[in-house]
Motif scaffolding. Structure first.
Motif, PDB file in Angstrom:
ATOM      1  N   GLU A   1      22.848  11.877 -35.698  1.00  0.00           N
ATOM      2  CA  GLU A   1      21.574  11.727 -34.995  1.00  0.00           C
ATOM      3  C   GLU A   1      21.743  10.953 -33.675  1.00  0.00           C
ATOM      4  O   GLU A   1      21.047  11.199 -32.705  1.00  0.00           O
ATOM      5  CB  GLU A   1      20.606  10.984 -35.925  1.00  0.00           C
ATOM      6  N   HIS A   2      22.680  10.000 -33.679  1.00  0.00           N
ATOM      7  CA  HIS A   2      22.839   9.146 -32.491  1.00  0.00           C
ATOM      8  C   HIS A   2      24.157   9.411 -31.758  1.00  0.00           C
ATOM      9  O   HIS A   2      24.637   8.564 -31.013  1.00  0.00           O
ATOM     10  CB  HIS A   2      22.776   7.679 -32.909  1.00  0.00           C
ATOM     11  N   SER A   3      24.694  10.625 -31.962  1.00  0.00           N
ATOM     12  CA  SER A   3      26.039  10.896 -31.445  1.00  0.00           C
ATOM     13  C   SER A   3      26.100  10.995 -29.917  1.00  0.00           C
ATOM     14  O   SER A   3      27.149  10.782 -29.324  1.00  0.00           O
ATOM     15  CB  SER A   3      26.595  12.170 -32.065  1.00  0.00           C
ATOM     16  N   ASP A   4      24.975  11.337 -29.264  1.00  0.00           N
ATOM     17  CA  ASP A   4      25.064  11.575 -27.815  1.00  0.00           C
ATOM     18  C   ASP A   4      24.408  10.460 -27.002  1.00  0.00           C
ATOM     19  O   ASP A   4      24.023  10.668 -25.861  1.00  0.00           O
ATOM     20  CB  ASP A   4      24.441  12.936 -27.474  1.00  0.00           C
ATOM     21  N   GLU A   5      24.320   9.276 -27.583  1.00  0.00           N
ATOM     22  CA  GLU A   5      23.657   8.196 -26.849  1.00  0.00           C
ATOM     23  C   GLU A   5      24.610   7.564 -25.831  1.00  0.00           C
ATOM     24  O   GLU A   5      25.811   7.430 -26.088  1.00  0.00           O
ATOM     25  CB  GLU A   5      23.175   7.117 -27.813  1.00  0.00           C
ATOM     26  N   PRO A   6      24.041   7.117 -24.678  1.00  0.00           N
ATOM     27  CA  PRO A   6      24.904   6.459 -23.680  1.00  0.00           C
ATOM     28  C   PRO A   6      25.250   5.029 -24.108  1.00  0.00           C
ATOM     29  O   PRO A   6      24.647   4.498 -25.054  1.00  0.00           O
ATOM     30  CB  PRO A   6      24.018   6.433 -22.429  1.00  0.00           C
ATOM     31  N   GLY A   7      26.173   4.409 -23.401  1.00  0.00           N
ATOM     32  CA  GLY A   7      26.572   3.037 -23.720  1.00  0.00           C
ATOM     33  C   GLY A   7      25.402   2.072 -23.659  1.00  0.00           C
ATOM     34  O   GLY A   7      25.191   1.246 -24.540  1.00  0.00           O
ATOM     35  N   VAL A   8      24.623   2.185 -22.566  1.00  0.00           N
ATOM     36  CA  VAL A   8      23.416   1.359 -22.435  1.00  0.00           C
ATOM     37  C   VAL A   8      22.222   2.306 -22.384  1.00  0.00           C
ATOM     38  O   VAL A   8      22.220   3.283 -21.622  1.00  0.00           O
ATOM     39  CB  VAL A   8      23.465   0.504 -21.144  1.00  0.00           C
ATOM     40  N   LEU A   9      21.204   2.024 -23.213  1.00  0.00           N
ATOM     41  CA  LEU A   9      20.048   2.918 -23.286  1.00  0.00           C
ATOM     42  C   LEU A   9      19.209   2.850 -22.009  1.00  0.00           C
ATOM     43  O   LEU A   9      19.347   1.911 -21.210  1.00  0.00           O
ATOM     44  CB  LEU A   9      19.183   2.548 -24.497  1.00  0.00           C
ATOM     45  N   VAL A  10      18.317   3.818 -21.859  1.00  0.00           N
ATOM     46  CA  VAL A  10      17.508   3.893 -20.635  1.00  0.00           C
ATOM     47  C   VAL A  10      16.584   2.673 -20.530  1.00  0.00           C
ATOM     48  O   VAL A  10      16.419   2.091 -19.466  1.00  0.00           O
ATOM     49  CB  VAL A  10      16.687   5.212 -20.620  1.00  0.00           C
ATOM     50  N   THR A  11      15.969   2.264 -21.643  1.00  0.00           N
ATOM     51  CA  THR A  11      15.112   1.066 -21.624  1.00  0.00           C
ATOM     52  C   THR A  11      15.659   0.033 -22.604  1.00  0.00           C
ATOM     53  O   THR A  11      15.218  -0.052 -23.747  1.00  0.00           O
ATOM     54  CB  THR A  11      13.663   1.413 -22.012  1.00  0.00           C
ATOM     55  N   PRO A  12      16.644  -0.738 -22.147  1.00  0.00           N
ATOM     56  CA  PRO A  12      17.237  -1.725 -23.049  1.00  0.00           C
ATOM     57  C   PRO A  12      16.379  -2.980 -23.183  1.00  0.00           C
ATOM     58  O   PRO A  12      16.573  -3.966 -22.492  1.00  0.00           O
ATOM     59  CB  PRO A  12      18.587  -2.032 -22.379  1.00  0.00           C
ATOM     60  N   LEU A  13      15.435  -2.942 -24.099  1.00  0.00           N
ATOM     61  CA  LEU A  13      14.511  -4.064 -24.289  1.00  0.00           C
ATOM     62  C   LEU A  13      14.365  -4.399 -25.767  1.00  0.00           C
ATOM     63  O   LEU A  13      14.340  -3.498 -26.614  1.00  0.00           O
ATOM     64  CB  LEU A  13      13.121  -3.708 -23.752  1.00  0.00           C
ATOM     65  N   VAL A  14      14.280  -5.696 -26.073  1.00  0.00           N
ATOM     66  CA  VAL A  14      14.006  -6.082 -27.465  1.00  0.00           C
ATOM     67  C   VAL A  14      12.498  -6.218 -27.663  1.00  0.00           C
ATOM     68  O   VAL A  14      11.756  -6.473 -26.708  1.00  0.00           O
ATOM     69  CB  VAL A  14      14.711  -7.409 -27.868  1.00  0.00           C
ATOM     70  N   SER A  15      12.069  -6.049 -28.910  1.00  0.00           N
ATOM     71  CA  SER A  15      10.631  -6.053 -29.207  1.00  0.00           C
ATOM     72  C   SER A  15      10.016  -7.421 -28.919  1.00  0.00           C
ATOM     73  O   SER A  15      10.682  -8.455 -29.016  1.00  0.00           O
ATOM     74  CB  SER A  15      10.403  -5.742 -30.688  1.00  0.00           C
ATOM     75  N   LYS A  16       8.737  -7.407 -28.608  1.00  0.00           N
ATOM     76  CA  LYS A  16       8.030  -8.666 -28.356  1.00  0.00           C
ATOM     77  C   LYS A  16       7.698  -9.325 -29.691  1.00  0.00           C
ATOM     78  O   LYS A  16       7.314  -8.644 -30.643  1.00  0.00           O
ATOM     79  CB  LYS A  16       6.738  -8.357 -27.583  1.00  0.00           C
ATOM     80  N   ARG A  17       7.895 -10.624 -29.738  1.00  0.00           N
ATOM     81  CA  ARG A  17       7.644 -11.372 -30.969  1.00  0.00           C
ATOM     82  C   ARG A  17       6.139 -11.630 -31.121  1.00  0.00           C
ATOM     83  O   ARG A  17       5.460 -11.967 -30.164  1.00  0.00           O
ATOM     84  CB  ARG A  17       8.399 -12.695 -30.888  1.00  0.00           C
ATOM     85  N   ASP A  18       5.624 -11.441 -32.351  1.00  0.00           N
ATOM     86  CA  ASP A  18       4.206 -11.716 -32.610  1.00  0.00           C
ATOM     87  C   ASP A  18       4.030 -13.156 -33.062  1.00  0.00           C
ATOM     88  O   ASP A  18       4.904 -13.723 -33.723  1.00  0.00           O
ATOM     89  CB  ASP A  18       3.671 -10.766 -33.695  1.00  0.00           C
ATOM     90  N   GLU A  19       2.896 -13.745 -32.734  1.00  0.00           N
ATOM     91  CA  GLU A  19       2.592 -15.125 -33.126  1.00  0.00           C
ATOM     92  C   GLU A  19       1.720 -15.103 -34.380  1.00  0.00           C
ATOM     93  O   GLU A  19       0.974 -14.153 -34.599  1.00  0.00           O
ATOM     94  CB  GLU A  19       1.795 -15.836 -32.004  1.00  0.00           C
ATOM     95  N   PRO A  20       1.778 -16.175 -35.185  1.00  0.00           N
ATOM     96  CA  PRO A  20       0.846 -16.254 -36.319  1.00  0.00           C
ATOM     97  C   PRO A  20      -0.597 -16.309 -35.805  1.00  0.00           C
ATOM     98  O   PRO A  20      -0.822 -16.644 -34.635  1.00  0.00           O
ATOM     99  CB  PRO A  20       1.229 -17.568 -37.011  1.00  0.00           C
ATOM    100  N   GLU A  21      -1.541 -16.023 -36.683  1.00  0.00           N
ATOM    101  CA  GLU A  21      -2.946 -16.046 -36.269  1.00  0.00           C
ATOM    102  C   GLU A  21      -3.356 -17.466 -35.886  1.00  0.00           C
ATOM    103  O   GLU A  21      -2.889 -18.440 -36.482  1.00  0.00           O
ATOM    104  CB  GLU A  21      -3.821 -15.558 -37.420  1.00  0.00           C
TER     105      GLU A  21
END
Lengths: 177, 441
Positions: free
Chosen positions: B168-188
């Motif tokens: 499934e991931h065989s043709d991915e480039p070394g660095v993805l187009v949008t290399p971003l980590v998810s935003k952390r959610d805060e407790p209520e």
């Protein structure tokens, strides 16, 4: 005749014990890095069953070695000459060292196990020296005096003295943990 | 008389030794019985014997699962106990009882341990997969002690290494187009935003205005968390605790605290021992940090709760191994600096925490809830555990496998390119092409 046999027996036992003690103190049998062995000797240290077999065999040899003391002090109750019992004691001591190799792979461990190993190995070395001192009496005109032979034997016994508690605690720790 | 004295001394000496060890058995410190040092995973808690051992019952499987069950379930364990419940596998179980953790992970036998705390030889796969070359011709020339080579297979966690995933991931480039980590959610939020004057510290306490100013600038103040919400005393009769512990944090940050207690930083506290300290670590630590003790506020500060500091400076304040020391020369640090200074977009920087305390998605009803996983063990070793949750946020699969299989590159904290290529993805693709050809025929 017996003196000749005893002398040969004692010196062989002493030399074997010293050799084994040196090997045990300096080397370690590594664990196998493959499961495709022709002789799976590793099982001795990996299997709980084999650890118990060799451990209790070692205990048996140690108890049999103790018989020499009773033979010495309760001579009416026992058969055979004291000299032949002494040779047997030496042979059992060497056999005990061989089983110790099978039981530990020559690893000293830590804490309680380390104390037990040091006492056991040192006691065997003391025994070898005692056997050597007795052998020298038959072999050389200028041998160690009786006083010195007794002192060496006492050192052997002194090193052995904590062994019962250490063995009992070792067995307890194995089943407790 | 002399014999009696000798016997008396012998018995006394043995009783003394016995009494000492039995006394130690009754205390919390049973080090005297420790037969050998524990593996890297358990050395911190090797003196908490009861964490694993039950007197006269050994180490029950439950003791292992109490800490590792969730991790194994998360990893979709390739060799779960259920796999071996099939009666057809009984013969293999006689060779290696893989239903029990202790069959492969024996503790206190330093010379027996290979990598990952495993105590069976590297080629143990041979027991069951001896005919693998017949099923996978690509494996013909491979030796059984290379199965677990980086980037190939793991015994438990193959989430990033199974064939369909590789394809499934065989043709991915070394660095993805949008290399971003998810935003952390805060407790209520607990209530409306608070300011400096709203603090509710008891009147009889001398409060340092600098600490109050720090608090007033935090997300705590913005979400209505007042002094008394954290300074809760464990004793119900007391109204205030000057030094709250992780228990206070847990009331809002349950997931984070659970992770902390399960990980390298908090496992000693969880086992009832003194907190972890760099002096107890096996990794190289900063000599000046040796006496520090680890709790939530050691990294997050007691009133500032600065997550930017916690994500990087707190780590480098103690960790002094080559990987850590190389970080500030790495491209990851450059990205982190850009994000912190506002040049880079949020989520583009890579700090220590980005990889070792990663952000994980949790389900909260129909919503996705992103929290920081404070248990580093969950993605530390084998390092392929890191691929899906961390590396693939920014990098392609094949590149990630190659990078994590290169120990020199890891030590240099990923300065440069992987020096070798792991053929896992290529093999999966090759097999898929051959299958396709076979089907066409």
């Amino acid at each position: 005749m017996l003196r000749g046999i005893e002398a040969r027996g004692l010196v062989t036992a002493a030399a074997s014990a010293v050799t084994l003690v040196i090997i045990i103190s300096l080397a370690v049998i590594p664990y196998s890095r493959t499961v495709r062995q022709n002789i799976p000797f590793d099982i001795l240290w990996r299997s709980g069953l084999w650890q118990q077999v060799t451990g209790f065999l070692l205990l048996g040899f140690s108890l049999m070695c103790l018989a020499l003391y009773f033979r010495k002090h309760w001579r009416r109750l026992w058969f055979g000459s004291f000299s032949s019992w002494r040779v047997l004691h030496g042979i059992l001591g060497v056999a005990g060292l061989i089983v110790l190799v099978a039981h530990t792979g020559m690893r000293f461990g830590s804490n309680l196990n380390l104390a037990l190993m040091i006492v056991f190995v040192a006691a065997n070395l003391g025994g070898a020296l005692a056997a050597g001192s007795i052998w020298s009496r038959y072999q050389f005109a200028r041998h160690l005096s009786h006083k010195w032979r007794r002192r060496i034997i006492w050192i052997h016994v002194l090193i052995l003295s904590p062994l019962p508690a250490l063995i009992a605690l070792h067995i307890l720790s194995i089943y407790y943990f | 008389m002399r014999t009696r004295t000798s016997w008396g001394l012998l018995v006394f000496c043995n009783l003394l030794i016995g009494a000492f060890f039995i006394w130690r058995l009754q205390t919390d410190n049973q080090q005297a019985f420790l037969p050998g040092e524990a593996t890297h995973g358990h050395h911190q808690i090797e003196l908490a014997c009861e964490a694993c051992h039950i007197p006269f019952e050994g180490v029950p499987q439950k003791a292992c699962l109490d800490c590792h069950a969730e991790e194994l379930e998360m990893a979709n364990d390739s060799h779960a106990e259920s796999v071996f419940s099939d009666p057809r596998n009984l013969a293999e179980l006689e060779l290696l009882n893989a239903r029990l953790c202790v069959s492969c992970h024996v503790e206190h036998r330093p010379g027996m341990v290979t990598s990952m705390g495993v105590t069976v030889p590297d080629d143990h796969c041979f027991h069951c997969h001896f005919d693998i070359a017949e099923q996978r011709p690509t494996h013909t020339e491979m030796d059984f002690n290379t199965c677990a080579t980086a980037g190939c297979h793991n015994f438990h966690d193959n989430r990033a290494l199974y064939e369909d995933f590789l394809l499934e991931h065989s043709d991915e480039p070394g660095v993805l187009v949008t290399p971003l980590v998810s935003k952390r959610d805060e407790p209520e939020a607990l209530g409306p935003p608070l300011s400096f004057g709203d603090h509710d510290a008891p009147a009889d306490r001398e409060v340092d205005p600098a600490l109050l100013a720090e608090w007033a600038g935090t997300v705590h103040a913005r979400t209505g968390v007042n002094c008394s919400d954290c300074h809760v005393a464990e004793d119900p009769k007391a109204l205030w605790d000057d030094s709250p512990t992780h228990k206070a944090c847990k009331s809002c940050h349950e997931n984070e605290v659970s992770g902390f207690l399960g990980g390298k930083h908090g496992m000693r506290i969880a086992s009832g021992l003194s907190p972890m300290s760099p002096s107890l670590a096996r990794l190289s630590m900063d000599p000046e940090a040796m006496e520090r003790e680890l709790g939530c506020t050691s990294c997050h500060d007691a009133h500032k709760f600065d997550t930017t500091r916690a994500a990087l400076d707190s780590c480098l304040g103690c960790h002094a191994d080559n990987h850590s020391k190389s970080y500030k020369d790495s491209p990851h640090f450059k990205l982190w600096q850009e994000e912190v200074s506002g040049i880079g977009v949020p989520g583009s920087g890579v700090s220590c925490a980005t990889c070792h305390l990663p952000r994980e998605s949790h389900k909260k009803g129909d919503d996705k809830w992103v929290l920081v996983q404070h248990n580093q063990n969950k993605n530390l070793q084998p390092n392929e555990k890191m691929i899906r949750g961390v590396c693939m946020e920014c990098h392609g699969l094949s590149f990630s496998i190659d990078a994590l299989a290169d120990p020199v590159l890891i030590e240099r904290n990923f300065q440069g390119q992987p020096s070798r290529h792991v053929e896992s993805v290529d093999m999966a693709v090759q097999r898929a092409i051959e299958d396709l050809k076979r089907k066409k025929k």
